[in-house]
Design an enzyme around this catalytic site. Structure first.
Site, short mmCIF file in Angstrom:
data_model
loop_
_atom_site.label_atom_id
_atom_site.label_comp_id
_atom_site.label_asym_id
_atom_site.label_seq_id
_atom_site.Cartn_x
_atom_site.Cartn_y
_atom_site.Cartn_z
N LYS A 120 20.48 -12.86 -11.00
CA LYS A 120 20.98 -12.11 -9.85
C LYS A 120 22.27 -11.37 -10.18
O LYS A 120 22.41 -10.18 -9.89
CB LYS A 120 21.16 -13.06 -8.67
CG LYS A 120 21.55 -12.38 -7.39
CD LYS A 120 23.00 -12.66 -7.11
CE LYS A 120 23.47 -11.75 -5.98
NZ LYS A 120 24.91 -11.93 -5.75
N ASP A 138 19.20 -11.65 -3.54
CA ASP A 138 19.91 -12.84 -3.07
C ASP A 138 19.15 -13.46 -1.91
O ASP A 138 18.02 -13.05 -1.62
CB ASP A 138 21.34 -12.46 -2.66
CG ASP A 138 21.34 -11.58 -1.41
OD1 ASP A 138 20.27 -11.02 -1.10
OD2 ASP A 138 22.37 -11.48 -0.76
#
Length: 213
Positions: A120, A138
């Site tokens: 991420k 996310d």
DNA sequence: AACTCGGGGCA
DNA sequence: TGCCCAGAGTT
């Protein structure tokens, strides 16, 4: 949703929040990288407060290493998980100096090899700092992708692949901000506020007859 | 797949 | 008071 519907979805979010931008400090690739490492399981606003002070003292890997872990802690001990984060930021900065001439590397492999950097975080840096086609998924974006039908997927990686192939490259980084803000202020995890949702007409959530009210 | 890190914000 | 937050690393 198909590519056309996804583009429409993004366009509606953009219209609702034309001035959307991250709260994180990205005056440089390095400050962005550190900010995202610090943001794990913390609110981006609290990270912003901490880094605004921190980056006046240390906005480069060299300055960060010179500061040292012990003096770094007071800057970030209000955002949680600060033990691992302070350790990672110093170790990561040392690696940038040793392996990349003090610069932030621009490949996924190099980024994910840094301590505290996962898929991420690497995607945020690749898309926002280096304008590469990567989508950071996310919890907000994962939830929106599945709840609304925008980009269903069993794992964040599924959602990521779906979005990155269907959103025009030049809109990916901005879409990231738009989606996250939509998640925080409207499409909330517990009580989604559909009455002021800009994409309520094309969202699949209400098709399931689940009333959030 | 489950567990741990973690103080602040907010209901 | 209890729950959640722009996740990542370890077991």
């Amino acid at each position: 949703m198909n590519k056309k519907e996804i583009k429409g979805f993004i366009r509606l979010l953009a219209k609702a929040r034309p001035d959307a931008k991250t709260e994180l400090n990205y005056s440089s690739p390095y400050t962005l990288l550190v900010s995202v490492v610090l943001s794990a399981q913390a609110t981006d606003i609290s990270v912003n407060k901490a880094t605004n002070k921190l980056f006046k003292i240390a906005s480069t890997p060299e300055a960060m290493v010179a500061l040292g872990e012990e003096k770094l802690v007071p800057f970030i001990n209000s955002i949680g998980l600060w033990r691992a984060k302070s350790r990672n930021v110093i170790a990561l900065s040392k690696q940038l100096i040793e392996n990349y001439n003090g610069q932030v590397p621009q490949t996924r492999e190099a980024l994910e090899a840094l301590p505290g950097v996962g898929r991420k975080t690497a995607n945020v840096v690749l898309s926002v700092a280096f304008d590469q086609p990567a989508m950071a998924v996310d919890t907000h974006i994962f939830r929106i992708g599945n709840r609304t039908g925008l980009a269903p997927g069993k794992t964040p990686l599924d959602v990521e692949k779906n979005l990155v192939t269907n959103i025009p490259r030049e809109l990916i980084a901005k879409s990231h901000h738009w989606l996250i803000l939509h998640g925080r202020y409207c499409c909330k995890a517990k009580k989604p506020e559909c009455w002021h949702c800009p994409v309520v007409q094309i969202c699949h959530y209400q098709d399931k007859n689940i009333s959030p009210f």
